[in-house]
Design an enzyme around this catalytic site. Structure first.
Site, mmCIF file in Angstrom:
data_model
loop_
_atom_site.group_PDB
_atom_site.id
_atom_site.type_symbol
_atom_site.label_atom_id
_atom_site.label_comp_id
_atom_site.label_asym_id
_atom_site.label_seq_id
_atom_site.Cartn_x
_atom_site.Cartn_y
_atom_site.Cartn_z
ATOM 1 C CG ASN A 222 -1.955 1.023 1.292
ATOM 2 O OD1 ASN A 222 -2.725 1.143 0.336
ATOM 3 N ND2 ASN A 222 -2.040 1.783 2.365
ATOM 4 C CG HIS A 258 -4.470 10.247 1.061
ATOM 5 N ND1 HIS A 258 -5.554 10.185 1.909
ATOM 6 C CD2 HIS A 258 -3.654 9.228 1.430
ATOM 7 C CE1 HIS A 258 -5.399 9.175 2.753
ATOM 8 N NE2 HIS A 258 -4.249 8.577 2.482
ATOM 9 C CD GLU A 288 -4.319 4.974 3.538
ATOM 10 O OE1 GLU A 288 -4.038 6.164 3.772
ATOM 11 O OE2 GLU A 288 -3.596 4.029 3.891
HETATM 12 C C1 XIL Z 1 -3.658 8.455 9.637
HETATM 13 C C2 XIL Z 1 -4.905 8.402 10.498
HETATM 14 O O1 XIL Z 1 -6.008 8.697 9.705
HETATM 15 C C3 XIL Z 1 -4.806 9.357 11.656
HETATM 16 O O2 XIL Z 1 -5.915 9.198 12.541
HETATM 17 C C4 XIL Z 1 -3.505 9.121 12.418
HETATM 18 O O3 XIL Z 1 -3.364 10.092 13.425
HETATM 19 C C5 XIL Z 1 -2.317 9.151 11.482
HETATM 20 O O4 XIL Z 1 -2.502 8.226 10.414
HETATM 21 N N1 XIL Z 1 -1.543 7.067 5.169
HETATM 22 C C6 XIL Z 1 -1.836 5.936 5.884
HETATM 23 C C7 XIL Z 1 -2.722 6.032 7.057
HETATM 24 O O5 XIL Z 1 -1.439 4.832 5.482
HETATM 25 O O6 XIL Z 1 -2.417 5.083 8.043
HETATM 26 C C8 XIL Z 1 -2.728 7.405 7.664
HETATM 27 O O7 XIL Z 1 -3.739 7.435 8.662
HETATM 28 C C9 XIL Z 1 -2.981 8.445 6.605
HETATM 29 C C10 XIL Z 1 -1.899 8.404 5.552
#
Ligand code: XIL
Length: 370
Positions: A222, A258, A288
């Site tokens: 990932n 994202h 995500e």
């Molecule tokens: C983020 C969470 O959403 C938050 O709550 C935490 O404080 C930090 O991590 N990439 C990832 C996720 O793989 O695990 C991250 O999640 C966001 C970016």
């Protein structure tokens, strides 16, 4: 690469409608390729009356997982959170509950409290669980980051961690982000504890251990920023191809997704990336997804519309790709998004607003699924 029939259409047929439309649109070559179906714009789709069915019912008809990242606090404390979660989604990703620092707080102590609650909720509501994230350079406990390690002492830590956690959820967690964000923005292996002490083979070892602990689980690499063909996704492609060639049990790639309306994704470049991963025999999950509106043009209505279009286009790509198994958004409502905290500014990147009202992005996904 050609497919006998794209999964978009298979899913449409399975759901028992669009058949007539299909006949008319498939006179050309469109149905025999992975090219996106002839597009309807977001506006067009949203002029249709929206189905009263929840997202998960519509997704199920297309054999798609539609998921969200779940936090344990609102799950315990907010009734609307639980209601919308169970009603709208057929898949859950543990947002933080399975990260190393949370689930393995002391060298000799695992804490499954949070993860168990989420997994139990998913089971009760017949939702698939995607476990996140076994090996990552963030959210590690101090005992790990501040320890003095040698290859000989760290290797058993890695193996024991993965075996214990994956075994604990064998049969209950269907898929895992085994290794998260192991490639940096230059396309090199990211400097982290595992690479420094164990070496690049920590990645293969992680997958092998996860597979040994649950041979049925689907195992993913990932990362963020590797959605479109380009430097980073090339590096991810090379990594997973090498692992595949070596016979390492890896089943797919998670594209975090994202995104922001300020720089909308280049959908044709994502499409190309999905195709080459499919040619490798790998699944893809959108793991995500969120779409920031900060810095976008126009008023709020226009920004939310632009956001809806990004969500809809990504869903369309996923529906068209036979190897795309899931679209997971990174949080249930704007109130639970990690974005404002991380970027230190307000935003509204998700499908439901802070008052749990569905946003244009929600409607746009629905319009495409129905
Ligand atoms: C983020 C969470 O959403 C938050 O709550 C935490 O404080 C930090 O991590 N990439 C990832 C996720 O793989 O695990 C991250 O999640 C966001 C970016």
């Amino acid at each position: 690469m050609t497919q006998p029939i794209s999964r978009f259409w298979q899913r449409s047929l399975a759901s028992g409608f669009l058949a007539a439309l299909m006949t008319s649109l498939c006179l050309g070559s469109g149905c025999n390729t992975l090219e996106p179906a002839p597009p309807s714009s977001a506006e067009e789709l949203q002029t249709q009356p929206l189905s009263p069915l929840p997202l998960r019912a519509l997704a199920q008809q297309r054999r798609l997982q539609i998921g969200t990242a779940v936090q344990v606090k609102p799950l315990q404390q907010e009734a609307p959170y639980r209601q919308i979660l169970a009603r709208e989604f057929n898949q859950i990703t543990t947002e933080n509950a399975m990260k190393f620092r949370v689930i393995h707080p002391k060298p000799d102590r695992y804490d499954f409290t949070d993860a168990d609650q989420i997994v139990r909720f998913a089971q009760t509501h017949r939702m698939a669980v995607h476990g996140h994230a076994m090996v990552w350079y963030r959210t590690q406990p101090d005992w790990l980051t501040q320890g003095e390690w040698t290859r000989q002492t760290l290797m058993p830590v890695l193996k024991d961690h993965i075996r214990t956690v994956v075994r604990q959820y064998r049969g209950r967690v269907q898929s895992w982000d085994v290794v998260n964000e192991a490639i940096d923005d230059q396309g090199n292996l990211r400097d982290n504890l595992w690479l420094r002490v164990i070496g690049p083979e920590y990645i293969a070892i992680a997958f092998q251990e996860a597979h040994a602990a649950d041979p049925k689980a689907r195992l993913f690499y990932n990362d963020y920023g590797g959605e479109e063909v380009g430097k980073k996704s090339d590096a991810i492609y090379d990594l997973v191809k090498t692992l595949r060639d070596q016979g390492v049990p890896i089943h797919g790639v998670g594209l975090q997704m994202h995104k922001t309306i300020k720089r909308p994704p280049k959908f044709d470049r994502i499409h190309k990336n999905l195709q080459r991963l499919q040619a490798l025999g790998l699944d893809v999950r959108i793991t995500e997804m969120d779409v920031q509106i900060h810095g976008g043009q126009g008023n709020l209505t226009q920004k939310l519309h632009a956001q809806a279009q990004v969500y809809q286009q990504i869903l369309k790509l996923c529906l068209n790709a036979p190897n795309c198994k899931a679209l997971t958004v990174w949080g249930l409502s704007d109130q639970h998004s990690w974005i404002p905290e991380f970027f230190k500014r307000p935003d509204a990147p998700l499908l439901f607003d802070s008052a749990y009202q569905p946003k244009p992005a929600y409607n746009a996904l629905k319009a495409l699924l129905q």
